[in-house]
Design a protein around this motif. Structure first.
Motif, PDB file in Angstrom:
ATOM      1  N   MET A  66      48.977  55.781  58.217  1.00 15.11           N
ATOM      2  CA  MET A  66      48.175  56.120  57.032  1.00 15.11           C
ATOM      3  C   MET A  66      46.711  55.774  57.293  1.00 15.11           C
ATOM      4  O   MET A  66      46.392  54.662  57.738  1.00 15.11           O
ATOM      5  CB  MET A  66      48.670  55.347  55.806  1.00 15.11           C
ATOM      6  N   LEU A  67      45.811  56.714  57.048  1.00 11.29           N
ATOM      7  CA  LEU A  67      44.390  56.487  57.227  1.00 11.29           C
ATOM      8  C   LEU A  67      43.816  55.849  55.969  1.00 11.29           C
ATOM      9  O   LEU A  67      43.911  56.396  54.876  1.00 11.29           O
ATOM     10  CB  LEU A  67      43.673  57.812  57.503  1.00 11.29           C
ATOM     11  N   ILE A  68      43.223  54.653  56.118  1.00 11.09           N
ATOM     12  CA  ILE A  68      42.550  53.978  55.017  1.00 11.09           C
ATOM     13  C   ILE A  68      41.115  53.734  55.439  1.00 11.09           C
ATOM     14  O   ILE A  68      40.847  53.032  56.412  1.00 11.09           O
ATOM     15  CB  ILE A  68      43.235  52.648  54.646  1.00 11.09           C
ATOM     16  N   ASN A  69      40.183  54.310  54.718  1.00  7.46           N
ATOM     17  CA  ASN A  69      38.774  54.203  55.058  1.00  7.46           C
ATOM     18  C   ASN A  69      38.007  53.858  53.783  1.00  7.46           C
ATOM     19  O   ASN A  69      37.521  54.728  53.072  1.00  7.46           O
ATOM     20  CB  ASN A  69      38.282  55.523  55.657  1.00  7.46           C
ATOM     21  N   LEU A  70      37.937  52.550  53.504  1.00  9.07           N
ATOM     22  CA  LEU A  70      37.332  52.080  52.258  1.00  9.07           C
ATOM     23  C   LEU A  70      36.323  50.977  52.551  1.00  9.07           C
ATOM     24  O   LEU A  70      36.508  50.191  53.487  1.00  9.07           O
ATOM     25  CB  LEU A  70      38.409  51.515  51.315  1.00  9.07           C
ATOM     26  N   PRO A  71      35.258  50.877  51.752  1.00 11.24           N
ATOM     27  CA  PRO A  71      34.339  49.746  51.909  1.00 11.24           C
ATOM     28  C   PRO A  71      35.000  48.456  51.453  1.00 11.24           C
ATOM     29  O   PRO A  71      35.991  48.466  50.716  1.00 11.24           O
ATOM     30  CB  PRO A  71      33.157  50.120  51.002  1.00 11.24           C
ATOM     31  N   SER A  72      34.457  47.335  51.888  1.00  9.83           N
ATOM     32  CA  SER A  72      35.017  46.043  51.493  1.00  9.83           C
ATOM     33  C   SER A  72      34.446  45.612  50.150  1.00  9.83           C
ATOM     34  O   SER A  72      33.381  46.070  49.733  1.00  9.83           O
ATOM     35  CB  SER A  72      34.706  44.981  52.554  1.00  9.83           C
ATOM     36  N   GLU A  73      35.158  44.733  49.470  1.00 13.13           N
ATOM     37  CA  GLU A  73      34.686  44.150  48.215  1.00 13.13           C
ATOM     38  C   GLU A  73      33.945  42.860  48.556  1.00 13.13           C
ATOM     39  O   GLU A  73      34.516  41.947  49.147  1.00 13.13           O
ATOM     40  CB  GLU A  73      35.858  43.864  47.284  1.00 13.13           C
ATOM     41  N   THR A  74      32.667  42.788  48.199  1.00 16.03           N
ATOM     42  CA  THR A  74      31.846  41.657  48.616  1.00 16.03           C
ATOM     43  C   THR A  74      31.712  40.573  47.550  1.00 16.03           C
ATOM     44  O   THR A  74      31.234  39.489  47.837  1.00 16.03           O
ATOM     45  CB  THR A  74      30.431  42.145  48.998  1.00 16.03           C
ATOM     46  N   THR A  75      32.119  40.872  46.312  1.00 18.55           N
ATOM     47  CA  THR A  75      32.069  39.881  45.233  1.00 18.55           C
ATOM     48  C   THR A  75      33.358  39.968  44.425  1.00 18.55           C
ATOM     49  O   THR A  75      34.021  41.011  44.406  1.00 18.55           O
ATOM     50  CB  THR A  75      30.872  40.139  44.282  1.00 18.55           C
ATOM     51  N   PRO A  76      33.742  38.870  43.745  1.00 20.28           N
ATOM     52  CA  PRO A  76      34.967  38.906  42.932  1.00 20.28           C
ATOM     53  C   PRO A  76      34.851  39.940  41.809  1.00 20.28           C
ATOM     54  O   PRO A  76      33.790  40.107  41.209  1.00 20.28           O
ATOM     55  CB  PRO A  76      35.063  37.484  42.374  1.00 20.28           C
ATOM     56  N   PHE A  77      35.944  40.603  41.512  1.00 20.43           N
ATOM     57  CA  PHE A  77      35.980  41.588  40.434  1.00 20.43           C
ATOM     58  C   PHE A  77      36.366  40.883  39.136  1.00 20.43           C
ATOM     59  O   PHE A  77      37.314  40.089  39.107  1.00 20.43           O
ATOM     60  CB  PHE A  77      36.988  42.687  40.766  1.00 20.43           C
ATOM     61  N   VAL A  78      35.645  41.183  38.079  1.00 21.77           N
ATOM     62  CA  VAL A  78      35.861  40.497  36.799  1.00 21.77           C
ATOM     63  C   VAL A  78      36.180  41.520  35.718  1.00 21.77           C
ATOM     64  O   VAL A  78      35.469  42.528  35.556  1.00 21.77           O
ATOM     65  CB  VAL A  78      34.617  39.688  36.393  1.00 21.77           C
ATOM     66  N   GLY A  79      37.236  41.269  34.954  1.00 24.42           N
ATOM     67  CA  GLY A  79      37.552  42.079  33.781  1.00 24.42           C
ATOM     68  C   GLY A  79      38.035  43.477  34.107  1.00 24.42           C
ATOM     69  O   GLY A  79      38.612  43.743  35.149  1.00 24.42           O
ATOM     70  N   ARG A  80      37.843  44.403  33.134  1.00 24.15           N
ATOM     71  CA  ARG A  80      38.186  45.820  33.255  1.00 24.15           C
ATOM     72  C   ARG A  80      39.684  46.057  33.484  1.00 24.15           C
ATOM     73  O   ARG A  80      40.072  47.068  34.070  1.00 24.15           O
ATOM     74  CB  ARG A  80      37.439  46.462  34.425  1.00 24.15           C
ATOM     75  N   ALA A  81      40.527  45.155  33.026  1.00 23.66           N
ATOM     76  CA  ALA A  81      41.966  45.302  33.273  1.00 23.66           C
ATOM     77  C   ALA A  81      42.499  46.607  32.696  1.00 23.66           C
ATOM     78  O   ALA A  81      43.296  47.311  33.346  1.00 23.66           O
ATOM     79  CB  ALA A  81      42.723  44.107  32.696  1.00 23.66           C
ATOM     80  N   ALA A  82      42.094  46.963  31.475  1.00 21.54           N
ATOM     81  CA  ALA A  82      42.590  48.193  30.847  1.00 21.54           C
ATOM     82  C   ALA A  82      42.130  49.418  31.626  1.00 21.54           C
ATOM     83  O   ALA A  82      42.905  50.351  31.850  1.00 21.54           O
ATOM     84  CB  ALA A  82      42.100  48.266  29.397  1.00 21.54           C
ATOM     85  N   GLU A  83      40.863  49.417  32.054  1.00 18.51           N
ATOM     86  CA  GLU A  83      40.346  50.569  32.791  1.00 18.51           C
ATOM     87  C   GLU A  83      41.038  50.727  34.147  1.00 18.51           C
ATOM     88  O   GLU A  83      41.302  51.839  34.601  1.00 18.51           O
ATOM     89  CB  GLU A  83      38.835  50.427  32.995  1.00 18.51           C
ATOM     90  N   VAL A  84      41.339  49.597  34.786  1.00 22.33           N
ATOM     91  CA  VAL A  84      42.039  49.656  36.078  1.00 22.33           C
ATOM     92  C   VAL A  84      43.420  50.273  35.896  1.00 22.33           C
ATOM     93  O   VAL A  84      43.861  51.087  36.710  1.00 22.33           O
ATOM     94  CB  VAL A  84      42.130  48.254  36.718  1.00 22.33           C
ATOM     95  N   ARG A  85      44.113  49.904  34.807  1.00 21.73           N
ATOM     96  CA  ARG A  85      45.440  50.476  34.551  1.00 21.73           C
ATOM     97  C   ARG A  85      45.351  51.974  34.298  1.00 21.73           C
ATOM     98  O   ARG A  85      46.168  52.753  34.808  1.00 21.73           O
ATOM     99  CB  ARG A  85      46.103  49.774  33.354  1.00 21.73           C
ATOM    100  N   VAL A  86      44.364  52.389  33.513  1.00 22.42           N
ATOM    101  CA  VAL A  86      44.187  53.820  33.242  1.00 22.42           C
ATOM    102  C   VAL A  86      43.916  54.574  34.546  1.00 22.42           C
ATOM    103  O   VAL A  86      44.481  55.638  34.802  1.00 22.42           O
ATOM    104  CB  VAL A  86      43.030  54.037  32.243  1.00 22.42           C
ATOM    105  N   LEU A  87      43.062  54.007  35.364  1.00 24.83           N
ATOM    106  CA  LEU A  87      42.707  54.643  36.630  1.00 24.83           C
ATOM    107  C   LEU A  87      43.919  54.745  37.547  1.00 24.83           C
ATOM    108  O   LEU A  87      44.167  55.789  38.170  1.00 24.83           O
ATOM    109  CB  LEU A  87      41.605  53.825  37.300  1.00 24.83           C
ATOM    110  N   ASP A  88      44.683  53.682  37.616  1.00 26.53           N
ATOM    111  CA  ASP A  88      45.860  53.679  38.485  1.00 26.53           C
ATOM    112  C   ASP A  88      46.833  54.785  38.086  1.00 26.53           C
ATOM    113  O   ASP A  88      47.370  55.494  38.942  1.00 26.53           O
ATOM    114  CB  ASP A  88      46.555  52.315  38.416  1.00 26.53           C
TER     115      ASP A  88
END
Length: 686
Positions: free
Chosen positions: A1-23
């Motif tokens: 599987m090809l995965i080509n994504l940038p790295s996360e450089t800072t902790p992610f805070v909040g947005r739990a509902a939006e992440v679920r909708v996006l998923d």
């Protein structure tokens, strides 16, 4: 599987509902667009949603940054790069991208579409029409407005909830964690004033490195007095503009000037490049270093692993000030000059121990070179042709053939005759055409390049043109023609153009140069193709010694390729395997996917000949991955293709059809780079 994504450089805070909708939205084919204003965290949400998801069953998950693009001419090229597609065909790049995705299950992120909404809309619509299992996640300040688009609107963080958590995390990262209830109450007021806009909070937290929280609050309150006026509560757009504005006001004069000048960079940059482009006036090398450090401390400039970049909104503000200062043209000219000077050094040091460094450097400067080329073309400056010529051989290895052709064709039009740069430009375009399998156009352009170099008495330019003629002749099954032309050039006799002009003669040049190395390489290929194996081996080993002495990889890799063939034809199979691994190691060092595909084919042949079918089928699977990454089934000189067919047939026969197909499928499920490393590490000592 090809995965080509940038790295996360800072902790992610909040947005739990939006992440679920996006998923949930990303599980089905189609377009999902995250919308919201500047600084609201669209890209960050997209990255968290993609990185945190389980994409089992997908064939690729890739990220394309659109924000470095100033115009839409390279939009498809950026998507191709995200997919690791280095297309070597003469079709349009859009056709190549659609073919690469095809019916595969792919999640493609196109980040920051707002400045290219129309072009992005057209691109996404075409991709979704041609690729029925594709999912596209876009981020933009407005929807793309395509049929079936799912829009996820992103608002500010809750000032009384996630915004406080976000600010606390960033304050702690700045070395000033909130100490007590009083400070938390001040932070809550600050988050309310800044409307919960993440970028505004980020900039405010960065100020804690210099001021106390109370002082930061007072600065913010003073800057946003409008909040106190009834009925004039600003939108979060105003909050962000104000936050960026007072960050600017709190910068020292040298920092403000550097901020404006840094906005010329389309993507990330390093300190050396910043000094080349942004020095001048009050920004001496010493004051520039101090100013850059200050901008990093204020979170105006983001620093990751020795490289720097500005966030979109911060860059936009810097460009506004650059216009106000009247320095737009000056800084753009300095940037283009820096690209010319850098690529000249790269071209001059191609045949040297710094070759590997320059291949990596040219990949890192891709967007900067494109920006400089567009500026020079818009200015009708013939320097565009020199710049395109300087990078063409590096870009060819990196799979940017469409860009070479695009820019050289435009640059030739703005470069009048006579100009010594035309020979190199025509040569670069001819190289692109031949590598795209358009040998007719490639030979025509090689002839035109030869004519230009011949007229200028440029024997090095003539040798380079002869290499192109020889390369096309070899691929067309004419090794004798390639050999004759290479011999003329190597004797120091400038081969006459095909128009019947008299040849000029120069002294023999024993020092290895770019053109001479190419002609010697053509000669080795031609001797092998003509069946003169002993001569070919002697010439190859001699040339390889020169390359090893110079610590050069590109020429050496193709010499090893020929030594593999010669050893296979003479039954020295184990020796052939050693040369194949040496070739692959060299190609991996300089990022040449086309060369890696060729080398894997021969490595498979060596293992098949040594009765090692399991290894052979793994190498075949790897080669299939790389050939697909360059948009081709297979290419090579006439003596190679039958060998590849025999290898696949023999391996399948030994393993049996079912076992062969199963092993091949497993190999091809891996990402190309990971599969290549597995092949080299697992079987490197065999």
């Amino acid at each position: 599987m090809l995965i080509n994504l940038p790295s996360e450089t800072t902790p992610f805070v909040g947005r739990a509902a939006e992440v679920r909708v996006l998923d949930g939205a990303l599980r089905e084919p189609g377009l999902v667009t995250v919308t919201g204003g500047a600084g609201i965290g669209k890209s960050r949400l997209a990255l968290r949603g993609v990185r945190g998801g389980d994409w089992a069953g997908f064939d690729a998950v890739c990220w394309a940054d659109l924000w470095p693009l100033q115009e839409d001419g390279l939009l498809t090229a950026v998507v191709a790069e995200a997919l690791d597609l280095s297309d070597h065909t003469s079709r349009t790049l859009m056709e190549a991208v659609c073919d690469w995705i095809g019916h595969r299950r792919v999640l493609l992120v196109v980040d920051s579409c707002e400045h290219l909404v129309g072009a992005s809309r057209s691109l996404v619509a075409d991709l979704l029409t041609a690729c029925p299992r594709l999912t596209v996640l876009a981020t933009s300040r407005e929807p793309l407005r395509t049929e079936g688009e799912t829009v996820v609107e992103l608002g500010p963080l809750d000032p009384a909830g996630d915004a406080i958590t976000f600010f606390e995390a960033r304050a702690a990262a700045a070395g000033r964690p909130l100490r007590d209830t009083t400070e938390r109450l001040v932070a809550e007021r600050l988050c309310t004033h800044l409307e919960g806009v993440p970028l505004a909070l980020e900039l405010a937290a960065a100020l804690l490195r210099r001021w106390t929280l109370t002082e930061v609050w007072e600065l913010t309150e003073e800057s946003m007095e409008v909040l106190a006026q009834p009925g004039l509560r600003p939108s979060w757009h105003s909050a962000l503009r104000t936050a960026v504005g007072w960050s600017h006001e709190l910068c020292r004069p040298a920092e403000r000037l550097l901020w404006a000048r840094l906005s010329v960079f389309p993507k990330s940059f390093d300190a050396e490049l910043a000094a080349m482009v942004c020095s001048g006036g009050p920004l001496t090398p010493e004051t520039l270093r101090d100013a850059l450090t200050g901008l990093v401390r204020k979170s105006v400039v983001i620093s990751v692993d020795g490289r720097y970049h500005l966030l979109d909104s911060v860059r936009e503000y810097g460009r506004m000030w650059l216009r106000e200062l009247g320095e737009e043209t000056t800084v753009a000219t300095q940037h283009a000059t820096a690209m010319l000077e850098t690529t000249r050094r790269a071209k001059e040091e191609w045949l040297s121990p710094r070759q590997q460094y320059w291949y990596a450097r040219m990949r890192g400067l891709y967007h900067d070179v494109c920006t400089a080329l567009q500026y020079l073309l818009d200015s009708e400056d013939a320097g565009a042709l020199e710049l395109a010529g300087n990078v063409s051989f590096f870009w060819a290895c990196s799979g940017h053939l469409h860009e070479v052709a695009h820019y050289v064709e435009l640059a030739v039009q703005v470069t009048p005759r006579p100009d010594p740069r035309r020979a190199r430009g025509l040569w670069s375009l001819g190289l692109a055409r031949i590598l795209q399998a358009d040998h007719v156009q490639g030979r025509r352009l090689a002839g035109e390049s030869l004519q230009e170099a011949f007229g200028a008495g440029d024997i090095e330019g003539v040798r380079q043109a002869v290499y192109l003629e020889g390369l096309a002749a070899l691929l067309d099954g004419e090794p004798v023609e390639a050999l004759n032309r290479a011999d003329e050039a190597m004797r120091g006799e400038v081969p006459a153009p095909r128009d019947g002009s008299d040849p000029a003669t120069g002294g023999r040049q024993d020092t290895l140069t770019f053109g001479l190395a190419l002609c010697r390489l053509v000669r080795v290929f031609a001797l092998t193709g003509s069946g003169r194996l002993k001569e070919a081996q002697h010439e190859a080993e001699t040339l390889r010694e020169d390359c090893v002495r110079l610590k050069e990889y590109w020429t050496r890799s193709y010499v090893d390729y020929q030594l593999v063939l010669i050893a296979l034809f003479e039954g020295r199979h184990r020796e052939a395997g050693g040369h194949a691994r040496d070739m692959l190691d060299a190609k991996r060092r300089i990022g040449d996917q086309f060369g890696i595909a060729m080398g894997l084919d021969l490595l498979a042949a060596t293992w098949s000949a040594q009765e090692q079918p399991d290894r052979a089928v793994t190498a075949i699977g790897a080669s299939n991955q790389y050939w697909r990454a360059v948009g081709l089934l297979r290419r090579g000189t006439p003596e190679v293709l039958p060998l590849c067919e025999q290898t696949r047939a023999r391996t399948r026969e030994v393993l049996g059809g079912a076992a062969y197909d199963d092993r091949l499928k497993r190999a091809q499920s891996m990402a190309p780079e990971a599969l290549l490393l597995a092949v080299l590490e697992r079987y490197g000592r065999a």
